[in-house]
Write a protein that holds these residues in place. Structure first.
Motif, PDB file in Angstrom:
ATOM      1  N   PHE A   7       0.848  -1.169   0.000  1.00  0.00           N
ATOM      2  CA  PHE A   7       0.000   0.000   0.000  1.00  0.00           C
ATOM      3  C   PHE A   7       0.887   1.223   0.000  1.00  0.00           C
ATOM      4  CE2 PHE A   7      -2.215  -3.394   2.144  1.00  0.00           C
ATOM      5  CZ  PHE A   7      -3.437  -3.395   1.479  1.00  0.00           C
ATOM      6  N   VAL A   8       0.347   2.323  -0.453  1.00  0.00           N
ATOM      7  CA  VAL A   8       1.105   3.570  -0.452  1.00  0.00           C
ATOM      8  C   VAL A   8       0.492   4.498   0.574  1.00  0.00           C
ATOM      9  CG1 VAL A   8       1.686   5.626  -1.778  1.00  0.00           C
ATOM     10  CG2 VAL A   8       1.849   3.388  -2.838  1.00  0.00           C
ATOM     11  N   LEU A   9       1.320   5.000   1.442  1.00  0.00           N
ATOM     12  CA  LEU A   9       0.929   6.015   2.397  1.00  0.00           C
ATOM     13  C   LEU A   9       1.483   7.328   1.880  1.00  0.00           C
ATOM     14  CD1 LEU A   9      -0.071   6.941   5.223  1.00  0.00           C
ATOM     15  CD2 LEU A   9       2.201   6.357   6.067  1.00  0.00           C
ATOM     16  N   ILE A  10       0.623   8.294   1.674  1.00  0.00           N
ATOM     17  CA  ILE A  10       1.079   9.575   1.148  1.00  0.00           C
ATOM     18  C   ILE A  10       0.910  10.629   2.235  1.00  0.00           C
ATOM     19  CG2 ILE A  10      -1.156  10.122   0.109  1.00  0.00           C
ATOM     20  CD1 ILE A  10       0.431  11.408  -2.191  1.00  0.00           C
ATOM     21  N   PHE A  11       1.887  11.464   2.357  1.00  0.00           N
ATOM     22  CA  PHE A  11       1.818  12.499   3.375  1.00  0.00           C
ATOM     23  C   PHE A  11       2.642  13.686   2.946  1.00  0.00           C
ATOM     24  CE2 PHE A  11       5.359   9.760   4.364  1.00  0.00           C
ATOM     25  CZ  PHE A  11       6.366  10.615   4.762  1.00  0.00           C
ATOM     26  N   PHE A  12       2.372  14.816   3.579  1.00  0.00           N
ATOM     27  CA  PHE A  12       3.241  15.948   3.331  1.00  0.00           C
ATOM     28  C   PHE A  12       3.852  16.360   4.646  1.00  0.00           C
ATOM     29  CE2 PHE A  12      -0.626  18.234   4.312  1.00  0.00           C
ATOM     30  CZ  PHE A  12      -0.215  19.412   4.902  1.00  0.00           C
ATOM     31  N   SER A  13       5.009  16.936   4.551  1.00  0.00           N
ATOM     32  CA  SER A  13       5.800  17.279   5.715  1.00  0.00           C
ATOM     33  C   SER A  13       6.236  18.727   5.607  1.00  0.00           C
ATOM     34  CB  SER A  13       7.028  16.368   5.768  1.00  0.00           C
ATOM     35  OG  SER A  13       7.889  16.762   6.792  1.00  0.00           O
ATOM     36  N   VAL A  14       6.113  19.455   6.696  1.00  0.00           N
ATOM     37  CA  VAL A  14       6.603  20.828   6.709  1.00  0.00           C
ATOM     38  C   VAL A  14       8.060  20.786   7.131  1.00  0.00           C
ATOM     39  CG1 VAL A  14       6.351  23.115   7.724  1.00  0.00           C
ATOM     40  CG2 VAL A  14       4.321  21.738   7.232  1.00  0.00           C
ATOM     41  N   ILE A  15       8.945  21.088   6.193  1.00  0.00           N
ATOM     42  CA  ILE A  15      10.380  21.036   6.435  1.00  0.00           C
ATOM     43  C   ILE A  15      10.852  22.328   7.094  1.00  0.00           C
ATOM     44  CG2 ILE A  15      12.634  20.740   5.350  1.00  0.00           C
ATOM     45  CD1 ILE A  15      10.765  18.271   5.271  1.00  0.00           C
ATOM     46  N   GLU A  16      10.368  23.429   6.582  1.00  0.00           N
ATOM     47  CA  GLU A  16      10.618  24.732   7.172  1.00  0.00           C
ATOM     48  C   GLU A  16       9.259  25.370   7.375  1.00  0.00           C
ATOM     49  OE1 GLU A  16      13.021  26.926   4.479  1.00  0.00           O
ATOM     50  OE2 GLU A  16      14.523  25.370   4.322  1.00  0.00           O
ATOM     51  N   PHE A  17       9.203  26.457   8.092  1.00  0.00           N
ATOM     52  CA  PHE A  17       7.920  27.102   8.302  1.00  0.00           C
ATOM     53  C   PHE A  17       7.287  27.573   6.998  1.00  0.00           C
ATOM     54  CE2 PHE A  17       9.648  27.677  12.628  1.00  0.00           C
ATOM     55  CZ  PHE A  17       8.667  26.968  13.287  1.00  0.00           C
ATOM     56  N   SER A  18       8.071  27.779   5.964  1.00  0.00           N
ATOM     57  CA  SER A  18       7.525  28.300   4.720  1.00  0.00           C
ATOM     58  C   SER A  18       7.404  27.260   3.605  1.00  0.00           C
ATOM     59  CB  SER A  18       8.399  29.454   4.221  1.00  0.00           C
ATOM     60  OG  SER A  18       9.702  28.984   3.960  1.00  0.00           O
ATOM     61  N   LYS A  26       6.081   3.384   1.032  1.00  0.00           N
ATOM     62  CA  LYS A  26       5.489   2.079   0.791  1.00  0.00           C
ATOM     63  C   LYS A  26       5.346   1.384   2.137  1.00  0.00           C
ATOM     64  CE  LYS A  26       8.741   0.894  -2.033  1.00  0.00           C
ATOM     65  NZ  LYS A  26       9.585   0.177  -2.976  1.00  0.00           N
ATOM     66  N   THR A  27       4.133   1.006   2.471  1.00  0.00           N
ATOM     67  CA  THR A  27       3.927   0.272   3.705  1.00  0.00           C
ATOM     68  C   THR A  27       3.827  -1.205   3.360  1.00  0.00           C
ATOM     69  OG1 THR A  27       1.545   0.490   3.583  1.00  0.00           O
ATOM     70  CG2 THR A  27       2.729   2.215   4.768  1.00  0.00           C
ATOM     71  N   GLY A  28       4.215  -2.027   4.264  1.00  0.00           N
ATOM     72  CA  GLY A  28       4.225  -3.457   4.018  1.00  0.00           C
ATOM     73  C   GLY A  28       5.569  -3.927   3.478  1.00  0.00           C
ATOM     74  N   LEU A  29       6.404  -2.995   3.054  1.00  0.00           N
ATOM     75  CA  LEU A  29       7.753  -3.301   2.608  1.00  0.00           C
ATOM     76  C   LEU A  29       8.720  -2.429   3.397  1.00  0.00           C
ATOM     77  CD1 LEU A  29       7.356  -3.271  -1.266  1.00  0.00           C
ATOM     78  CD2 LEU A  29       7.500  -5.259   0.216  1.00  0.00           C
ATOM     79  N   ILE A  30       9.908  -2.889   3.539  1.00  0.00           N
ATOM     80  CA  ILE A  30      10.921  -2.085   4.203  1.00  0.00           C
ATOM     81  C   ILE A  30      11.570  -1.206   3.154  1.00  0.00           C
ATOM     82  CG2 ILE A  30      13.100  -2.165   5.461  1.00  0.00           C
ATOM     83  CD1 ILE A  30      12.172  -4.856   6.588  1.00  0.00           C
ATOM     84  N   GLY A  31      11.670   0.062   3.456  1.00  0.00           N
ATOM     85  CA  GLY A  31      12.278   0.969   2.497  1.00  0.00           C
ATOM     86  C   GLY A  31      12.169   2.399   2.974  1.00  0.00           C
ATOM     87  N   ASP A  32      12.815   3.264   2.242  1.00  0.00           N
ATOM     88  CA  ASP A  32      12.819   4.674   2.578  1.00  0.00           C
ATOM     89  C   ASP A  32      11.650   5.369   1.919  1.00  0.00           C
ATOM     90  OD1 ASP A  32      15.205   4.400   4.014  1.00  0.00           O
ATOM     91  OD2 ASP A  32      16.402   4.678   2.197  1.00  0.00           O
ATOM     92  N   GLU A  33      11.291   6.525   2.478  1.00  0.00           N
ATOM     93  CA  GLU A  33      10.266   7.336   1.843  1.00  0.00           C
ATOM     94  C   GLU A  33      10.795   7.857   0.509  1.00  0.00           C
ATOM     95  OE1 GLU A  33       9.789  10.119   4.982  1.00  0.00           O
ATOM     96  OE2 GLU A  33      11.236  11.518   4.163  1.00  0.00           O
ATOM     97  N   ILE A  34       9.882   8.208  -0.367  1.00  0.00           N
ATOM     98  CA  ILE A  34      10.226   8.659  -1.709  1.00  0.00           C
ATOM     99  C   ILE A  34       9.775  10.102  -1.834  1.00  0.00           C
ATOM    100  CG2 ILE A  34       9.835   8.276  -4.164  1.00  0.00           C
ATOM    101  CD1 ILE A  34       8.852   5.378  -3.156  1.00  0.00           C
ATOM    102  N   LYS A  35      10.694  10.992  -2.137  1.00  0.00           N
ATOM    103  CA  LYS A  35      10.331  12.387  -2.325  1.00  0.00           C
ATOM    104  C   LYS A  35       9.746  12.537  -3.728  1.00  0.00           C
ATOM    105  CE  LYS A  35      11.861  17.024  -1.416  1.00  0.00           C
ATOM    106  NZ  LYS A  35      12.917  17.857  -0.874  1.00  0.00           N
ATOM    107  N   ILE A  36       8.511  13.010  -3.802  1.00  0.00           N
ATOM    108  CA  ILE A  36       7.805  13.122  -5.066  1.00  0.00           C
ATOM    109  C   ILE A  36       8.184  14.388  -5.816  1.00  0.00           C
ATOM    110  CG2 ILE A  36       5.504  13.332  -6.120  1.00  0.00           C
ATOM    111  CD1 ILE A  36       6.127  10.559  -5.055  1.00  0.00           C
ATOM    112  N   SER A  37       8.324  15.509  -5.107  1.00  0.00           N
ATOM    113  CA  SER A  37       8.643  16.777  -5.754  1.00  0.00           C
ATOM    114  C   SER A  37       9.842  17.409  -5.070  1.00  0.00           C
ATOM    115  CB  SER A  37       7.455  17.738  -5.686  1.00  0.00           C
ATOM    116  OG  SER A  37       7.789  18.974  -6.278  1.00  0.00           O
TER     117      SER A  37
END
Length: 135
Positions: A7-18, A26-37
């Motif tokens: 399954f794919v878990l999609i989320f956004f993260s605030v890296i800086e205040f701006s 990918k959930t269910g597999l071991i791996g790193d998150e993938i930066k989309i943009s």
């Protein structure tokens, strides 16, 4: 024979205040998150669909790299690698307005229906229209 399902878990993260950025994991597999943009500015309100017949994920989001929001998309392969370049789906920011809150669905036969909130016809209270495309 299916070797694995994830399954794919999609989320956004605030890296800086701006700046907010879009990732998938990918959930269910071991791996790193993938930066989309990797673009400057905020990327927000992501949505994702799976194109089963093409074995691809399609992620869309609102993106203000052009000053106001437009909607962008990115295909992601089943192994998590990006497929091609980001696609600018709207050209609303060029008019000084915004396209926000993307939504999409896929019928499994090659057609994606895509909609968003569009402020080009908004009045002083900030209301907008719902616009869309069929691909």
């Amino acid at each position: 024979m299916r070797l694995f399902t994830f399954f794919v878990l999609i989320f956004f993260s605030v890296i800086e205040f701006s700046n907010a950025e879009i990732f998938i994991e990918k959930t269910g597999l071991i791996g790193d998150e993938i930066k989309i943009s990797t673009q400057i500015g905020d990327q927000e309100t992501p949505k994702v669909i799976y194109l089963k017949d093409k074995n691809l994920w399609f992620v869309v989001w609102a993106d203000n790299r052009n000053g106001n929001n437009d909607i962008y998309g990115q295909f992601v392969k089943s192994d998590g690698s990006l497929c091609g370049s980001e696609i600018r789906l709207t050209n609303v920011a060029d008019t000084g307005h915004s396209a926000t809150h993307p939504s999409l669905t896929y019928n499994g036969n090659g057609t994606i229906v895509f909609a968003w909130q569009d402020t080009r016809s908004s009045d002083m209270d900030g209301d907008g229209d719902i616009d869309g495309y069929i691909y």
